[in-house]
Write a protein that holds these residues in place. Structure first.
Motif, PDB file in Angstrom:
ATOM      1  N   PRO A  94      16.419   1.533   1.266  1.00 54.81           N
ATOM      2  CA  PRO A  94      15.998   2.094  -0.024  1.00 54.81           C
ATOM      3  C   PRO A  94      15.179   1.076  -0.811  1.00 54.81           C
ATOM      4  N   ILE A  95      15.625  -0.216  -0.897  1.00 53.25           N
ATOM      5  CA  ILE A  95      14.780  -1.248  -1.497  1.00 53.25           C
ATOM      6  C   ILE A  95      13.603  -1.505  -0.425  1.00 53.25           C
ATOM      7  N   SER A  96      13.579  -1.683   0.534  1.00 51.34           N
ATOM      8  CA  SER A  96      12.374  -2.065   1.153  1.00 51.34           C
ATOM      9  C   SER A  96      11.275  -0.828   1.205  1.00 51.34           C
ATOM     10  N   LEU A  97      11.689   0.276   1.152  1.00 51.87           N
ATOM     11  CA  LEU A  97      10.741   1.462   0.989  1.00 51.87           C
ATOM     12  C   LEU A  97      10.172   1.292  -0.215  1.00 51.87           C
ATOM     13  N   TYR A  98      10.939   1.206  -1.247  1.00 55.24           N
ATOM     14  CA  TYR A  98      10.594   0.781  -2.801  1.00 55.24           C
ATOM     15  C   TYR A  98       9.562  -0.129  -2.780  1.00 55.24           C
ATOM     16  N   ALA A  99       9.835  -1.292  -2.270  1.00 54.89           N
ATOM     17  CA  ALA A  99       8.732  -2.616  -2.231  1.00 54.89           C
ATOM     18  C   ALA A  99       7.666  -2.197  -1.487  1.00 54.89           C
ATOM     19  N   GLY A 100       7.655  -1.579  -0.442  1.00 55.20           N
ATOM     20  CA  GLY A 100       6.388  -1.002   0.547  1.00 55.20           C
ATOM     21  C   GLY A 100       5.505  -0.391  -0.432  1.00 55.20           C
ATOM     22  N   TRP A 101       6.205   0.508  -0.974  1.00 55.57           N
ATOM     23  CA  TRP A 101       5.192   1.872  -1.837  1.00 55.57           C
ATOM     24  C   TRP A 101       4.773   0.775  -2.915  1.00 55.57           C
ATOM     25  N   LEU A 102       5.495  -0.217  -3.628  1.00 57.09           N
ATOM     26  CA  LEU A 102       5.094  -0.851  -4.727  1.00 57.09           C
ATOM     27  C   LEU A 102       3.741  -1.813  -4.211  1.00 57.09           C
ATOM     28  N   THR A 103       3.993  -2.114  -3.095  1.00 52.62           N
ATOM     29  CA  THR A 103       2.745  -3.344  -2.747  1.00 52.62           C
ATOM     30  C   THR A 103       1.375  -2.555  -2.513  1.00 52.62           C
ATOM     31  N   ALA A 104       1.410  -1.363  -2.065  1.00 56.23           N
ATOM     32  CA  ALA A 104       0.097  -0.437  -2.223  1.00 56.23           C
ATOM     33  C   ALA A 104      -0.066  -0.098  -3.714  1.00 56.23           C
ATOM     34  N   ALA A 105       0.845   0.335  -4.396  1.00 51.40           N
ATOM     35  CA  ALA A 105       0.776   1.084  -5.839  1.00 51.40           C
ATOM     36  C   ALA A 105       0.060   0.089  -6.610  1.00 51.40           C
ATOM     37  N   SER A 106       0.590  -1.272  -6.448  1.00 51.41           N
ATOM     38  CA  SER A 106       0.240  -2.442  -7.321  1.00 51.41           C
ATOM     39  C   SER A 106      -1.446  -2.670  -7.296  1.00 51.41           C
ATOM     40  N   ALA A 107      -1.794  -2.759  -5.827  1.00 49.88           N
ATOM     41  CA  ALA A 107      -3.097  -2.921  -5.505  1.00 49.88           C
ATOM     42  C   ALA A 107      -4.070  -1.653  -6.265  1.00 49.88           C
ATOM     43  N   VAL A 108      -3.546  -0.510  -5.959  1.00 49.00           N
ATOM     44  CA  VAL A 108      -4.303   0.607  -6.266  1.00 49.00           C
ATOM     45  C   VAL A 108      -4.392   0.557  -7.664  1.00 49.00           C
ATOM     46  N   GLY A 109      -3.539   0.459  -8.575  1.00 52.79           N
ATOM     47  CA  GLY A 109      -3.640   0.422  -9.923  1.00 52.79           C
ATOM     48  C   GLY A 109      -4.509  -0.530 -10.282  1.00 52.79           C
ATOM     49  N   THR A 110      -4.487  -1.714  -9.867  1.00 52.95           N
ATOM     50  CA  THR A 110      -5.460  -2.764 -10.307  1.00 52.95           C
ATOM     51  C   THR A 110      -6.793  -2.359  -9.726  1.00 52.95           C
ATOM     52  N   GLY A 111      -7.134  -1.838  -8.571  1.00 50.89           N
ATOM     53  CA  GLY A 111      -8.551  -1.216  -8.367  1.00 50.89           C
ATOM     54  C   GLY A 111      -8.926  -0.238  -9.235  1.00 50.89           C
ATOM     55  N   VAL A 112      -7.947   0.650  -9.343  1.00 52.47           N
ATOM     56  CA  VAL A 112      -8.647   1.779 -10.479  1.00 52.47           C
ATOM     57  C   VAL A 112      -9.032   1.070 -11.841  1.00 52.47           C
ATOM     58  N   VAL A 113      -8.224   0.150 -12.324  1.00 52.04           N
ATOM     59  CA  VAL A 113      -8.426  -0.462 -13.772  1.00 52.04           C
ATOM     60  C   VAL A 113      -9.970  -1.180 -13.468  1.00 52.04           C
ATOM     61  N   LEU A 114     -10.008  -1.990 -12.541  1.00 52.33           N
ATOM     62  CA  LEU A 114     -11.329  -2.704 -12.294  1.00 52.33           C
ATOM     63  C   LEU A 114     -12.400  -1.716 -12.009  1.00 52.33           C
ATOM     64  N   ILE A 115     -12.314  -0.700 -11.410  1.00 56.54           N
ATOM     65  CA  ILE A 115     -13.394   0.065 -11.329  1.00 56.54           C
ATOM     66  C   ILE A 115     -13.750   0.939 -12.562  1.00 56.54           C
ATOM     67  N   GLY A 116     -12.931   1.110 -13.365  1.00 52.90           N
ATOM     68  CA  GLY A 116     -12.816   1.655 -14.761  1.00 52.90           C
ATOM     69  C   GLY A 116     -13.511   0.890 -15.768  1.00 52.90           C
TER      70      GLY A 116
END
Length: 244
Positions: free
Chosen positions: A139-161
């Protein structure tokens, strides 16, 4: 003394997990950053996965609740179960307020999710791999894996915005960042496969959202394939972290 401390941490983690899982009930509806919040409004940024990819949160929520409940009611005083509790507590406690922050302060939410990610990876590194993995480390590893992508995605959306780089360039940079972080962690920590699967699921969402746009779709496919190969064709014994 140690047993009392272990139980206290198990209780705190259980409360934080419930707060995190139930946070959508008291937070404003959130389906990604509102484009009107940015100087450069983009309705569907290329870096963002297709909407259906976010359904993985249902599995993550359920699995984290099972993890916290089993850890409290059945394994409160087990040393191996206690090892990841503090960093996971930190990540989930921050996550309980993330939706509220994200609806008003994108930059602050970006910083917050990276701290959540770092704490989740810390918890993943501390979780024993061989002690009831389906309930403890996965459960921890799946959560950490998704957050790895979500953190970069969120950063990308803000940079583009905020017009800090073109949409295509920012998307490629963030995808490369996701690949670099995840490949490094897999080689270094050799985490449970749930970590890579969380990242791969996000990349599949990006591929679907950019179908036909080869300059983004192809790198995402290559990264996802590299993660898949590295995860399933490497020795599974961890190099670092706790193995028992």
């Amino acid at each position: 003394m140690f047993r009392q401390t272990f139980r206290m941490k198990a209780i705190l983690l259980f409360v934080a997990t419930l707060a995190f899982v139930l946070s959508p009930l008291w937070s404003p509806s959130f389906k990604g950053y509102d484009p009107s919040m940015f100087p450069n409004p983009v309705d569907k940024p290329a870096v963002q996965p297709a909407g259906w990819a976010f359904s993985i949160w249902s599995l993550i929520y359920l699995w984290l609740v099972i993890h916290a409940a089993w850890g409290l009611f059945k394994r409160a005083e087990v040393s191996g179960w206690d090892q990841p509790r503090w960093p996971l507590f930190l990540s989930l406690a921050l996550g309980a307020s993330w939706l509220v922050v994200a609806t008003s302060q994108p930059w602050l939410a970006t910083l917050q999710i990276w701290i959540m990610w770092a704490a989740a990876v810390w918890a993943m590194a501390r979780a024993p791999r061989t002690l009831e993995p389906a309930l403890l480390s996965w459960p921890i590893s799946l959560y950490a894996g998704w957050l790895t992508a979500a953190s970069a995605v969120g950063t990308g959306v803000v940079l583009i915005g905020y017009n800090i780089g073109s949409e295509t360039v920012v998307t490629l940079l963030m995808l490369s960042l996701v690949a670099a972080i995840s490949l490094t962690l897999i080689l270094w920590l050799r985490p449970p496969r749930g970590y890579a699967l969380g990242v791969i699921w996000a990349l599949i969402g990006v591929i679907a959202a950019n179908w036909g746009h080869d300059v983004i779709m192809l790198p995402a496919c290559i990264y996802a394939l590299a993660l898949l190969v590295l995860t399933f064709w490497q020795p599974r014994s961890p190099r670092h972290g706790y193995s028992h």
